[in-house]
Structures are given as structure tokens and as C-alpha cells.
Design an enzyme around this catalytic site. Structure first.
Site, PDB file in Angstrom:
ATOM      1  N   CYS A 219      51.002  24.460  68.945  1.00  0.00           N
ATOM      2  CA  CYS A 219      49.655  23.941  69.404  1.00  0.00           C
ATOM      3  C   CYS A 219      49.214  22.440  68.766  1.00  0.00           C
ATOM      4  O   CYS A 219      49.825  21.646  69.459  1.00  0.00           O
ATOM      5  CB  CYS A 219      48.505  24.963  68.947  1.00  0.00           C
ATOM      6  SG  CYS A 219      46.814  24.525  69.660  1.00  0.00           S
ATOM      7  N   TYR A 220      48.356  22.125  67.846  1.00  0.00           N
ATOM      8  CA  TYR A 220      48.354  20.781  67.468  1.00  0.00           C
ATOM      9  C   TYR A 220      49.624  20.421  67.012  1.00  0.00           C
ATOM     10  O   TYR A 220      50.011  19.126  67.303  1.00  0.00           O
ATOM     11  CB  TYR A 220      47.552  20.809  66.090  1.00  0.00           C
ATOM     12  CG  TYR A 220      47.221  19.346  65.393  1.00  0.00           C
ATOM     13  CD1 TYR A 220      45.915  18.800  66.193  1.00  0.00           C
ATOM     14  CD2 TYR A 220      47.970  19.004  64.628  1.00  0.00           C
ATOM     15  CE1 TYR A 220      45.775  17.542  65.691  1.00  0.00           C
ATOM     16  CE2 TYR A 220      47.582  17.609  64.325  1.00  0.00           C
ATOM     17  CZ  TYR A 220      46.506  17.020  64.585  1.00  0.00           C
ATOM     18  OH  TYR A 220      46.201  15.504  63.978  1.00  0.00           O
TER      19      TYR A 220
ATOM     20  N   GLY B 230      45.633  23.069  64.636  1.00  0.00           N
ATOM     21  CA  GLY B 230      44.783  22.535  63.740  1.00  0.00           C
ATOM     22  C   GLY B 230      43.498  22.191  64.630  1.00  0.00           C
ATOM     23  O   GLY B 230      43.623  22.349  65.827  1.00  0.00           O
TER      24      GLY B 230
ATOM     25  N   HIS C  12      49.948  30.199  70.720  1.00  0.00           N
ATOM     26  CA  HIS C  12      50.393  30.671  69.342  1.00  0.00           C
ATOM     27  C   HIS C  12      51.267  32.009  69.500  1.00  0.00           C
ATOM     28  O   HIS C  12      50.924  33.038  69.612  1.00  0.00           O
ATOM     29  CB  HIS C  12      48.958  30.984  68.704  1.00  0.00           C
ATOM     30  CG  HIS C  12      48.221  29.798  68.597  1.00  0.00           C
ATOM     31  ND1 HIS C  12      48.217  29.032  67.564  1.00  0.00           N
ATOM     32  CD2 HIS C  12      47.149  29.233  69.278  1.00  0.00           C
ATOM     33  CE1 HIS C  12      47.298  28.053  67.279  1.00  0.00           C
ATOM     34  NE2 HIS C  12      46.729  28.189  68.600  1.00  0.00           N
TER      35      HIS C  12
ATOM     36  N   SER D  90      44.594  47.189  36.243  1.00  0.00           N
ATOM     37  CA  SER D  90      43.294  47.614  36.591  1.00  0.00           C
ATOM     38  C   SER D  90      43.589  49.046  37.318  1.00  0.00           C
ATOM     39  O   SER D  90      42.683  49.852  37.642  1.00  0.00           O
ATOM     40  CB  SER D  90      42.561  46.930  37.846  1.00  0.00           C
ATOM     41  OG  SER D  90      43.314  46.837  38.587  1.00  0.00           O
ATOM     42  N   GLY D  91      44.737  49.427  37.453  1.00  0.00           N
ATOM     43  CA  GLY D  91      45.227  50.680  38.336  1.00  0.00           C
ATOM     44  C   GLY D  91      45.458  50.343  39.619  1.00  0.00           C
ATOM     45  O   GLY D  91      45.925  50.949  40.747  1.00  0.00           O
ATOM     46  N   GLY D  92      45.111  49.088  40.066  1.00  0.00           N
ATOM     47  CA  GLY D  92      45.122  48.632  41.398  1.00  0.00           C
ATOM     48  C   GLY D  92      46.731  47.908  41.681  1.00  0.00           C
ATOM     49  O   GLY D  92      47.481  47.907  40.839  1.00  0.00           O
ATOM     50  N   VAL D  93      46.907  47.782  43.201  1.00  0.00           N
ATOM     51  CA  VAL D  93      48.320  47.579  43.529  1.00  0.00           C
ATOM     52  C   VAL D  93      48.760  46.161  42.837  1.00  0.00           C
ATOM     53  O   VAL D  93      49.938  46.233  42.243  1.00  0.00           O
ATOM     54  CB  VAL D  93      48.416  47.629  44.979  1.00  0.00           C
ATOM     55  CG1 VAL D  93      47.509  46.709  45.665  1.00  0.00           C
ATOM     56  CG2 VAL D  93      49.836  47.365  45.560  1.00  0.00           C
ATOM     57  N   ASP D  94      48.055  45.255  42.759  1.00  0.00           N
ATOM     58  CA  ASP D  94      48.727  43.875  42.324  1.00  0.00           C
ATOM     59  C   ASP D  94      49.137  43.986  40.898  1.00  0.00           C
ATOM     60  O   ASP D  94      50.131  43.581  40.460  1.00  0.00           O
ATOM     61  CB  ASP D  94      47.689  42.878  42.405  1.00  0.00           C
ATOM     62  CG  ASP D  94      47.487  42.426  43.858  1.00  0.00           C
ATOM     63  OD1 ASP D  94      48.066  43.019  44.803  1.00  0.00           O
ATOM     64  OD2 ASP D  94      46.226  41.763  44.112  1.00  0.00           O
ATOM     65  N   SER D  95      48.271  44.561  39.953  1.00  0.00           N
ATOM     66  CA  SER D  95      48.604  44.372  38.441  1.00  0.00           C
ATOM     67  C   SER D  95      49.357  45.361  38.224  1.00  0.00           C
ATOM     68  O   SER D  95      50.331  45.335  37.448  1.00  0.00           O
ATOM     69  CB  SER D  95      47.325  44.618  37.614  1.00  0.00           C
ATOM     70  OG  SER D  95      46.778  46.104  37.823  1.00  0.00           O
TER      71      SER D  95
ATOM     72  N   LYS E 150      50.174  39.930  50.395  1.00  0.00           N
ATOM     73  CA  LYS E 150      49.554  41.551  49.935  1.00  0.00           C
ATOM     74  C   LYS E 150      50.826  42.494  50.283  1.00  0.00           C
ATOM     75  O   LYS E 150      51.096  43.398  49.684  1.00  0.00           O
ATOM     76  CB  LYS E 150      48.504  41.733  50.437  1.00  0.00           C
ATOM     77  CG  LYS E 150      47.778  43.056  50.184  1.00  0.00           C
ATOM     78  CD  LYS E 150      46.761  42.647  48.467  1.00  0.00           C
ATOM     79  CE  LYS E 150      46.134  44.006  47.801  1.00  0.00           C
ATOM     80  NZ  LYS E 150      45.610  43.646  46.839  1.00  0.00           N
TER      81      LYS E 150
ATOM     82  N   GLU F 159      52.537  33.285  66.946  1.00  0.00           N
ATOM     83  CA  GLU F 159      52.214  34.252  65.711  1.00  0.00           C
ATOM     84  C   GLU F 159      51.138  35.282  65.878  1.00  0.00           C
ATOM     85  O   GLU F 159      50.912  36.069  64.975  1.00  0.00           O
ATOM     86  CB  GLU F 159      51.654  33.132  64.475  1.00  0.00           C
ATOM     87  CG  GLU F 159      50.597  32.541  64.533  1.00  0.00           C
ATOM     88  CD  GLU F 159      50.570  31.351  65.404  1.00  0.00           C
ATOM     89  OE1 GLU F 159      51.431  31.042  66.249  1.00  0.00           O
ATOM     90  OE2 GLU F 159      49.634  30.634  65.186  1.00  0.00           O
TER      91      GLU F 159
END
Ligand code: XMP
Length: 511
Positions: free
Chosen positions: A86-87, A59, A170, A224-229, A367, A172
Site C-alpha cells: 500500500c503506502y 500508512g 493488504h 500472577s498465574g497468568g500466561v505471560d508470567s 501473545k 496480511e
């Protein structure tokens, strides 16, 4: 709807650190389900109680500052394994009776970490990523230092009997050597997670959860043809088959040939009812004369609703509306500090009659997990590996008025850029790449004639989650070839630029 209750959960407590989402993603990459909660979440104690282990994030504040983010120290005594980063380490030390002090010279960047021989998490000396202005001076009772750097005596600490761990760096971030191993040692050796967060499990559980939520009802999913939908639709179709109706509205602002491809292929990989609507004229007429980016978004959102109203008969009665909301959207909308940069028209703004019950099968996923789910559902690469594309389409890549001629120019330039990136095998490594048309003109010379035409800006970024992004390091030869082709092949254009700005301070899209 929660699909995640059967899973062991890691809780990431967010103190406003820039890497908090990355911590959650890194743990999920290890097949451990993680959720983020803000330090001042009123339900923090409950969330803590239902987690198997906890990570306290970094943070920007100092634990010594007035009003610094904190938690009930009793939580640290609840017997769960905790890793403070860290924090998080400083707060743990501060709350358990240690002493944290301001350091004279702040430590940023790479440092060589030397672990002690009995360190439970740190395997060997290595470079780590540090960024801090405070440091633990005196350890709380029960703790021992487990690593140091040249300038930081307590670069890591541990209390093995209570399974409490802190690291000042960190693990990560990818610059930290052995970062993944450090997280794995915490998750598996200390906390005993079972690694049960896999795409196969997720698909099975969400299919079950969708069936339970929807019963024998019908679901409408705008695609929409996109990956999510596409992935959301494929999951719902797996659960309820043709009680799902997928509606694709072609607003005339898709990339070259893309609308035709979606209409021709969608039913091949999502076994549901499919309704394709060509509304290009309606959208382009509504956008005539409009230049303000937010106004364009509003008009496009409004026209979508009008199209749905007009085609209600064809679509049929549905009591559920599917949305491809992702976990970062959920985190963002819960965050008090996130300010509105752009209105994403797929969020909110629906009229009362469209306010059906929401089905959001992706609301727990990042994603990369959506893509992994798509692969698990055997969706083709053309659907899964597609670059993200904004809902308002090319309207936000045409600065100024959106006309048919300008749409055609951007489509052509965009297709050329993609072809040239693919020719040099660069397309796959890029998060988003596109061409934007600017609303200014400049002088050029073609043949023996003076031209006074528009510039195209090429934008290609690398990113992990669209929250931050950098310009992709595309070889000059690829850019030069693309520029030559665009100026030769696209009528309205006599100049081409490459956008080098990162996000922040710029955004990925130009509008
Ligand atoms: P920015 O431009 O804000 O974009 O850096 C971040 C990501 O969001 C996409 N984007 C949109 N998506 N409706 C959408 O559905 C929108 O109005 C919109 N504006 C930006 C953008 O393509 C990028 O992936």
C-alpha cells in the site's frame, strides 16, 4: 538481552499503518523472525543492513503530502528483496522515479485482483483488501505491473532483477484471498528465508541467553498465574532451576478460587522456589473508600511494593528481576504517538531498591508465540490458555469503591458467566470475558418485593492482540440463561446487561 541474533531477520518498516504489527505476526506464523522499526528510527540503516529482506508497511499519509514519512532511497538500491504494501508500494514508486497520483474516488474494501501471467507473487485472480487514496500512475524504470483491479491499473508491480515488489492491497489481512501465499512467495521464493523461527529454537536460545545474562545470580519473578508470567518463569526455571524464586501475591482481587489454585499447582509445572503470600486484607484495607480508577491502580502498585518489602527475608537476595514484557509493549513504548490511556501498574513505578537488572525473556514475542512457547515447555492448558487478566484484578471491574462484598459479587457473577459460556462451548473462542459491577442502582421486583440494587455488565470480546477488539456474538439464549442465574444467585444484583462496544472507541476493561 537479545535472543534473536542467530536468526535471519525480516525488517518491517512502519509508516504508521494500522496493520504493521499484523505483518510482523503473519511472517512469524511462517516461521520467519521479523522486527518492526519506525521509518524515522535513527538506526534504520543498520537494521536494514542486518535484515535479509524488508517489508514497507502501509500508512495513513499520502506520499505527495509535505513531510510525508519517507526513507533514504539508497536503501532500496542495497540489493535486498523489498515488498512495499500500500503506502509502501507508493513510496517505492515515488522514490525510484515513478509517478504517484491522487485517485478521484478512494478505493476501500474488497476488490477482484487480476494478476498478469508472469506475476512472481500473485497466484491467481482473487478478492483482495484495498484501502487507498493514491495510486501508482507511472512505473519506475525496471518495473512492470503485475496485477490490476477494475479501478486500479497498478494493483501490484515487480522488478524481478532487483527483487523489488509492490502491492496496493493488504496481503496480511484475512479478507485477502491468497494473502498468506503471497507473503510466502516473497519470504521463501524471493528472499530465501530458512523458516528457522520455531518455538523449539526460541526456547533453546532463550535458555542459553538467560544463563549468559544471569551467570550464577538469583532471579525474582512475580507471578500472577497468568500466561505471560508463567511462561517467563518456566523459561527461567529451565535455565537456572531453583536460583529462580517465584513470588505470588494474592491481592484478594483474583477470580473465584483462582488464588488457591495458583498456590496449589504452580510448583507442579514450574520447578523453582515458590513463595505464596496472602495479602488480601492489606490490599482491600488500602482500597477502602477509593473510587478513582487511576488511584486504585496506584494504591495496588504501592501495596505490591510494600508486600515485597515486608517479605524480603522470605524471598531472599536477588539481583535480577524477571518481567513478562511482550513485543507489543516494546513497540508501543518506542512509539511517539501512543498516548497513555491507562497506567498498567506492572510497568514502571518500582522503588530504587527494587530496580534490579531486568530479565525479559518474552520481549521478542507476540501473545500467540508466548502460548506456543508454553506448549513447547509442556505447560498445562490451564496455565497457557487462560484469558488475559489485568494486574489490578477485579478492582478495575468494580466501578466505584472496592469492598469485600462487591468483590464476592463480581467473583460469583464472573464464575456463572464462565460456566454458561463453557456449557455452550463458547469460552475457548473468546479473548476475554468477564462481569463488571456498576456503581449505580436501579429498581426491580423479586417475588413481591421491590429491589433497589446494582447492575452487572457482561463483557466478552474477540481480539487478536488486545489493541482492537469486538464484542463476541454470543447467542441470546446463553446471555439470557447467564442473566437469570446471576440475578437469582448474586445478592447485590437485580439487572444484567451485555456490552456491545468495540475497542476503539471503548477499552476492553471498564476502568
Ligand atoms: P484495555 O482495557 O486497555 O485493556 O483495552 C487491554 C488489555 O490490558 C489489560 N489491562 C491491564 N493489564 N494492568 C494489567 O496488567 C492493568 O492495569 C490493566 N488494564 C487493562 C486488559 O485486561 C486487556 O487484556
Amino acid at each position: 538481552m537479545s535472543v534473536v541474533s542467530p536468526h535471519e531477520k525480516l525488517l518491517v518498516v512502519d509508516f504508521g499503518g494500522q496493520y504493521t504489527q499484523l505483518i510482523a505476526r503473519r511472517t512469524r506464523e511462517q516461521s520467519v523472525y521479523s522486527e518492526i522499526a519506525a521509518w524515522d528510527d535513527p538506526c534504520l540503516a543498520e537494521k536494514w543492513a542486518s535484515a535479509k529482506a524488508v517489508i514497507l508497511s502501509g500508512g495513513p499519509k499520502s506520499v505527495l503530502a509535505d513531510g510525508a514519512p519517507t526513507i533514504d532511497p539508497g536503501l532500496l538500491r542495497s540489493g535486498k528483496p523489498v515488498l512495499g504494501i500500500c503506502y509502501g508500494q507508493q513510496l517505492m514508486a515515488h522514490l525510484l522515479g515513478g509517478i504517484v497520483v491522487k485517485v478521484i474516488s478512494r478505493e476501500y474494501g474488497r476488490q477482484l485482483l487480476e494478476p498478469t501471467p508472469d506475476s512472481a507473487l500473485l497466484p491467481a485472480p482473487g478478492q483482495v483488501w484495498m484501502s487507498h487514496g493514491d495510486s501508482v500512475r507511472e512505473l519506475p524504470d525496471g518495473f512492470a505491473a503485475s496485477a490490476s483491479t477494475f479501478t486500479c491499473e497498478v494493483a501490484a508491480m515487480q522488478d524481478l532483477s532487483r527483487k523489488l515488489f509492490g502491492v496496493q492491497f493488504h496481503p496480511e489481512v484475512s479478507h485477502t484471498e491468497n494473502g498468506t501465499l503471497i507473503l510466502r512467495r516473497f519470504l521463501f521464493d524471493q528472499a530465501g528465508f530458512a523458516a528457522d523461527w520455531t518455538p523449539a529454537n526460541f526456547v533453546e536460545e532463550s535458555v542459553e541467553a538467560i544463563r549468559k545474562q544471569v551467570g550464577d545470580g538469583r532471579v525474582l519473578c512475580a507471578v500472577s498465574g497468568g500466561v505471560d508470567s508463567t511462561v517467563a518463569a518456566a523459561l527461567i526455571a529451565k535455565a537456572i532451576g531453583d536460583r529462580l524464586t517465584c513470588v505470588f501475591v494474592d491481592h484478594g482481587l483474583m477470580r473465584k478460587d483462582e488464588a488457591a489454585r495458583v498456590v496449589a499447582t504452580f510448583e507442579d509445572f514450574v520447578p523453582a522456589r515458590f513463595v505464596g503470600i496472602d495479602a488480601a486484607d492489606q490490599f482491600l484495607d488500602a482500597l477502602a473508600g477509593v473510587t478513582d480508577p487511576e488511584e486504585k491502580r496506584k494504591i495496588i502498585g504501592g501495596e505490591f511494593v510494600r508486600v515485597f518489602e515486608k517479605h524480603a527475608g522470605e524471598i531472599g537476595d536477588c539481583s535480577f528481576l524477571a518481567q513478562g514484557t511482550l513485543y507489543p509493549d516494546v513497540i508501543e513504548s518506542g512509539s511517539k504517538t501512543a498516548s497513555k490511556i491507562k497506567t498498567h501498574h506492572n510497568v514502571g513505578g518500582l522503588p530504587e531498591w527494587m530496580k534490579m537488572e531486568l530479565v525479559e525473556p518474552l520481549r521478542w514475542l507476540f501473545k500467540d508465540e508466548v502460548r506456543a512457547t508454553g506448549r513447547e515447555l509442556n505447560l498445562p492448558s490451564i496455565a497457557i490458555d487462560r484469558q488475559p487478566f489485568p494486574g489490578p484484578g477485579l478492582a478495575v471491574r468494580i466501578l466505584g469503591e472496592v469492598t469485600r462484598e462487591r468483590v464476592a459479587a463480581v467473583q460469583e457473577a464472573d464464575a456463572i458467566f464462565r460456566e454458561e459460556l463453557e456449557r455452550d462451548d463458547l469460552y475457548g473462542g473468546i479473548w476475554q470475558s468477564y462481569a463488571a459491577l456498576l456503581d449505580v442502582r436501579s429498581v426491580g421486583v423479586m417475588g413481591d418485593e421491590r429491589t433497589y440494587l446494582h447492575p452487572i455488565v457482561l463483557r466478552a470480546v474477540v481480539s487478536e492482540d488486545a489493541m482492537t477488539a469486538h464484542a463476541a456474538a454470543i447467542p441470546f439464549s446463553t446471555l439470557e440463561r447467564t442473566a437469570t442465574r446471576i440475578v437469582n444467585e448474586v445478592d447485590m444484583v437485580n439487572r444484567v446487561m451485555y456490552d456491545l462496544t468495540s475497542k476503539p472507541p471503548a477499552t476492553i476493561e471498564w476502568e
